[in-house]
Design an enzyme around this catalytic site. Structure first.
Site, mmCIF file in Angstrom:
data_model
loop_
_atom_site.group_PDB
_atom_site.id
_atom_site.type_symbol
_atom_site.label_atom_id
_atom_site.label_comp_id
_atom_site.label_asym_id
_atom_site.label_seq_id
_atom_site.Cartn_x
_atom_site.Cartn_y
_atom_site.Cartn_z
ATOM 1 N N THR A 176 0.675 -1.218 -0.040
ATOM 2 C CA THR A 176 0.057 -0.006 -0.024
ATOM 3 C C THR A 176 0.811 1.132 0.102
ATOM 4 O O THR A 176 1.847 1.132 0.588
ATOM 5 C CB THR A 176 -0.926 -0.090 1.141
ATOM 6 O OG1 THR A 176 -1.758 1.233 1.138
ATOM 7 C CG2 THR A 176 -0.232 -0.111 2.519
ATOM 8 N N GLU A 321 -4.953 -2.620 4.455
ATOM 9 C CA GLU A 321 -4.274 -3.186 5.892
ATOM 10 C C GLU A 321 -5.628 -4.149 6.517
ATOM 11 O O GLU A 321 -5.410 -4.864 7.543
ATOM 12 C CB GLU A 321 -4.242 -2.274 6.832
ATOM 13 C CG GLU A 321 -2.850 -1.347 6.695
ATOM 14 C CD GLU A 321 -3.012 -0.243 5.756
ATOM 15 O OE1 GLU A 321 -3.878 -0.361 4.944
ATOM 16 O OE2 GLU A 321 -2.074 0.574 5.422
ATOM 17 N N LYS A 430 -6.019 22.623 7.508
ATOM 18 C CA LYS A 430 -5.950 23.387 8.716
ATOM 19 C C LYS A 430 -5.831 24.478 8.707
ATOM 20 O O LYS A 430 -4.917 25.190 8.437
ATOM 21 C CB LYS A 430 -5.062 22.738 9.624
ATOM 22 C CG LYS A 430 -5.468 22.465 10.920
ATOM 23 C CD LYS A 430 -4.292 21.673 11.902
ATOM 24 C CE LYS A 430 -5.101 21.491 13.302
ATOM 25 N NZ LYS A 430 -4.204 20.711 14.120
ATOM 26 N N TRP A 435 -10.069 22.763 11.422
ATOM 27 C CA TRP A 435 -10.342 21.670 10.410
ATOM 28 C C TRP A 435 -11.307 22.226 9.351
ATOM 29 O O TRP A 435 -12.408 22.332 9.679
ATOM 30 C CB TRP A 435 -10.476 20.253 10.740
ATOM 31 C CG TRP A 435 -9.318 19.778 11.396
ATOM 32 C CD1 TRP A 435 -7.928 19.984 11.540
ATOM 33 C CD2 TRP A 435 -9.207 18.295 12.105
ATOM 34 N NE1 TRP A 435 -7.146 19.376 11.978
ATOM 35 C CE2 TRP A 435 -7.806 18.152 12.293
ATOM 36 C CE3 TRP A 435 -10.048 17.500 12.286
ATOM 37 C CZ2 TRP A 435 -7.377 16.763 12.892
ATOM 38 C CZ3 TRP A 435 -9.805 16.313 13.074
ATOM 39 C CH2 TRP A 435 -8.430 16.185 13.271
HETATM 40 P P1 ADP Z 1 -3.895 3.446 -1.204
HETATM 41 O O1 ADP Z 1 -3.502 4.137 0.077
HETATM 42 O O2 ADP Z 1 -2.631 3.067 -1.707
HETATM 43 O O3 ADP Z 1 -4.837 4.043 -1.986
HETATM 44 P P2 ADP Z 1 -5.785 1.488 -0.034
HETATM 45 O O4 ADP Z 1 -6.759 1.348 -1.166
HETATM 46 O O5 ADP Z 1 -5.330 0.692 1.121
HETATM 47 O O6 ADP Z 1 -4.421 2.218 -0.525
HETATM 48 O O7 ADP Z 1 -6.461 3.047 0.698
HETATM 49 C C1 ADP Z 1 -7.366 3.012 1.664
HETATM 50 C C2 ADP Z 1 -7.722 4.319 2.025
HETATM 51 O O8 ADP Z 1 -8.852 4.649 1.082
HETATM 52 C C3 ADP Z 1 -8.712 4.346 3.273
HETATM 53 O O9 ADP Z 1 -7.651 4.365 4.390
HETATM 54 C C4 ADP Z 1 -9.245 5.652 3.514
HETATM 55 O O10 ADP Z 1 -8.362 6.774 3.381
HETATM 56 C C5 ADP Z 1 -9.565 5.753 1.612
HETATM 57 N N1 ADP Z 1 -10.807 5.114 1.450
HETATM 58 C C6 ADP Z 1 -11.494 3.756 0.982
HETATM 59 N N2 ADP Z 1 -12.559 3.601 0.970
HETATM 60 C C7 ADP Z 1 -13.047 4.889 1.262
HETATM 61 C C8 ADP Z 1 -14.555 5.314 1.307
HETATM 62 N N3 ADP Z 1 -15.591 4.873 0.921
HETATM 63 N N4 ADP Z 1 -14.712 6.799 1.547
HETATM 64 C C9 ADP Z 1 -13.784 7.609 1.877
HETATM 65 N N5 ADP Z 1 -12.096 7.161 1.713
HETATM 66 C C10 ADP Z 1 -12.223 5.677 1.423
#
Ligand code: ADP
Length: 534
Positions: A176, A321, A430, A435
């Site tokens: 990731t 993860e 920020k 935020w």
């Molecule tokens: P990468 O960070 O390499 O894109 P991932 O696919 O594991 O890898 O990303 C996971 C992240 O994607 C989550 O921690 C979150 O920030 C974001 N994410 C996943 N699904 C959603 C969703 N439905 N809405 C908003 N953010 C999302």
């Protein structure tokens, strides 16, 4: 009896009970069909071939491939023989590909023929790869590679799968992206894949069943296509795999022709498909669910699909993860009486924690915040398919500590338990100590007529530390007709004044990450001086 939860169980069930069901792949030569019976034979043949190449227990086998039947064969041959399937993201830059193949110590690499040009020039830098196998439709003559079909042909169509695999042994691994530095690896134990596959079949998540036809648009190199291929083999679900570089029109055609009932992908995929559906006349009446996650689903997108297909987009949340599914936005039964707009407010959220996991929302001091629908905090989780660490990575303790996985996602949970993400910690804006949620602003802008895509980023500002900047891509027919003042005025009527971006810029497209999300890191770099100059 202590029965281990291993991937072999998933494979055997499809052979014994669903041997006639189909796996359909869109290949360069056209659509190719295999039954699960044939599939089992080919999975076994691949396992024999890999064994002959010296692949043994715990060895890593990498794939660099699109979604198709051969990739799916590796999905089962590798873990069922006790090795570890490492699905490499084909969109990574060369230096990351080199790093992760060396870090994973992959022994064999399975590559699609059309992706070979990205791999061959790097070959000398792969320290552990002993063999490259090319997944081609015809015999190959390239040097130092073997072609898949020649390699597996004529081999026995059954394999004596080891029965002593422990459920905690690794079956798969994915990398990731990290905020800085090389990608981080997560190992998936057999039990995690087993339990996560079961999870996808629960009625309150995706409810995947034998009667479905599933089309994962999400790549098989992106968190195992969200685990769908594993669950589909187990259930004997017909699978439709869209092959190399599918265009939205290819997806629409497959959805129609194969009578797909459930499909899955990131929002940008559905934005693209929508434009095709608006022009063409496709019969998608078999479709019952469009699962969408990876980044937040813009409300305008969900509403457009509801109008066009009569289907709400099924919003899901997860991450590498967590194998990846952790939340699904389904309406609780007592909320179905709400008016459509209020229902859509719920569908817009990331949803309810799936069964089996635990979640807390923590403030910056690490204290739990109430589930009151207004207090922000970091989402932390733990559970049977959530990793405990990154593989061989000294950054693990930044993310996994106190027994919890710290997601880096900032969210709010309401009294019903629905999670709404407001940002990734690294994307939060920020301004003057307050935020601002980039996600909420983006959602609003994408609902503005003529806007195709929008990302709101933080730009350094001398007085306020950071101020939001809206990066907007107009729809093809709205170019030149869209005015930034109109968009900002639209936001002024909806948000506190300090949330409203000081400026908006128009772009032809937004940069995307390897997993198809808006790449805000690139945008932040590009517009770093936007509010500083002059
Ligand atoms: P990468 O960070 O390499 O894109 P991932 O696919 O594991 O890898 O990303 C996971 C992240 O994607 C989550 O921690 C979150 O920030 C974001 N994410 C996943 N699904 C959603 C969703 N439905 N809405 C908003 N953010 C999302």
């Amino acid at each position: 009896m202590r029965y281990p939860l291993t991937v072999r169980n998933l494979l055997e069930r499809s052979r014994t009970m669903f041997a006639h069901k189909e796996i359909v792949s869109r290949m360069p030569t056209g659509v190719v069909r295999h039954t699960y019976g044939q599939y089992y034979g080919r999975v076994s043949q691949l396992a024999h071939a890999l064994t002959d190449l010296g692949v043994g227990r715990g060895d890593r086998v990498a794939t660099f491939a699109w979604n198709h039947h051969r990739h799916l064969e590796a999905y089962f041959a590798v873990p069922c023989m006790g090795a570890v399937l490492h699905t490499v993201n084909i969109r990574l830059p060369a230096e990351h590909i080199i790093h992760i193949l060396n870090h994973a110590e992959d022994k064999v690499l399975l590559v699609d023929e059309d992706l070979l040009p990205a791999i061959l020039p790097l070959r000398d830098q792969f320290k552990t790869v002993e063999q490259i196998i090319v997944m081609a439709d015809h015999p190959l003559t390239a040097e130092n590679v073997v072609d898949y079909e020649t390699l597996i042909s004529g081999r026995p169509t059954t394999f004596a799968w080891p029965e002593d695999i422990d459920e905690w042994e690794p079956a798969g691994m994915c990398y990731t992206s990290a905020t800085t530095g090389n990608p981080k690896a997560v190992l998936y134990a057999h039990r995690a894949i087993f339990l996560h596959s079961m999870l996808l079949c629960m009625a309150d998540t995706l409810g995947l069943s034998e009667s479905d036809t599933v089309l994962p648009v999400v790549p098989m190199f992106h968190v195992n296509a969200w685990g769908l291929p594993f669950a589909a083999v187990w259930m004997g679900t017909k699978q439709v795999l869209p092959g190399a570089r599918p265009h939205p029109a290819d997806i629409a055609q497959l959805l129609q022709d194969e009578k797909v009932t459930i499909t899955a992908g990131v929002p940008t995929v559905w934005l693209g498909l929508l434009q095709v559906l608006e022009k063409g006349d496709y019969d998608l009446s078999a479709l019952r669910a469009i699962a969408c996650g990876g980044s937040a689903v813009p409300r305008a997108l969900a509403e457009a699909y509801r109008k066009k297909l009569g289907l709400p987009i099924l919003h899901a949340y997860g991450m590498t993860e967590a194998a990846p599914l952790t939340h699904v936005a389904r309406l609780k039964s007592h909320l179905t009486i709400l008016p459509p707009d209020a229902q859509q407010d719920i569908y817009d959220k990331q949803g309810l924690l799936v069964p089996g996991l635990e979640m807390k929302i923590l403030d910056q001091a690490g204290n739990e915040v109430p589930w009151d629908g207004k207090t922000f905090g970091e989402v932390v989780m733990r559970g049977p398919w959530i990793a405990a660490e990154y593989y061989k990575d000294d950054r693990s303790s930044d993310t996994f500590y106190d027994g919890w996985y710290h997601t880096g996602d900032i969210g709010i949970v309401d009294q019903e338990g629905y999670l709404k993400l407001v940002d990734r910690a690294k994307d939060v804006i920020k301004s003057g100590g307050e935020w601002i949620s980039s996600v909420d602003l983006e959602n609003a802008i994408m609902a503005f007529p003529g806007v195709a895509e929008a990302a709101v980023i933080a730009c350094p500002h001398t007085v306020w530390d950071e101020r939001p900047l809206a990066c907007v891509v107009p729809k093809a027919d709205a170019k030149g007709a869209l005015h930034k003042e109109a968009i900002l005025e639209f936001l002024r009527n909806r948000f506190p004044h300090y949330w409203v971006p000081d400026d908006a810029v128009f772009l032809d497209e937004l940069p995307k990450t390897g997993t198809g999300k808006f790449d805000k890191k690139v945008l932040r770099g590009k517009f770093q001086g936007h509010y500083m100059a002059g």
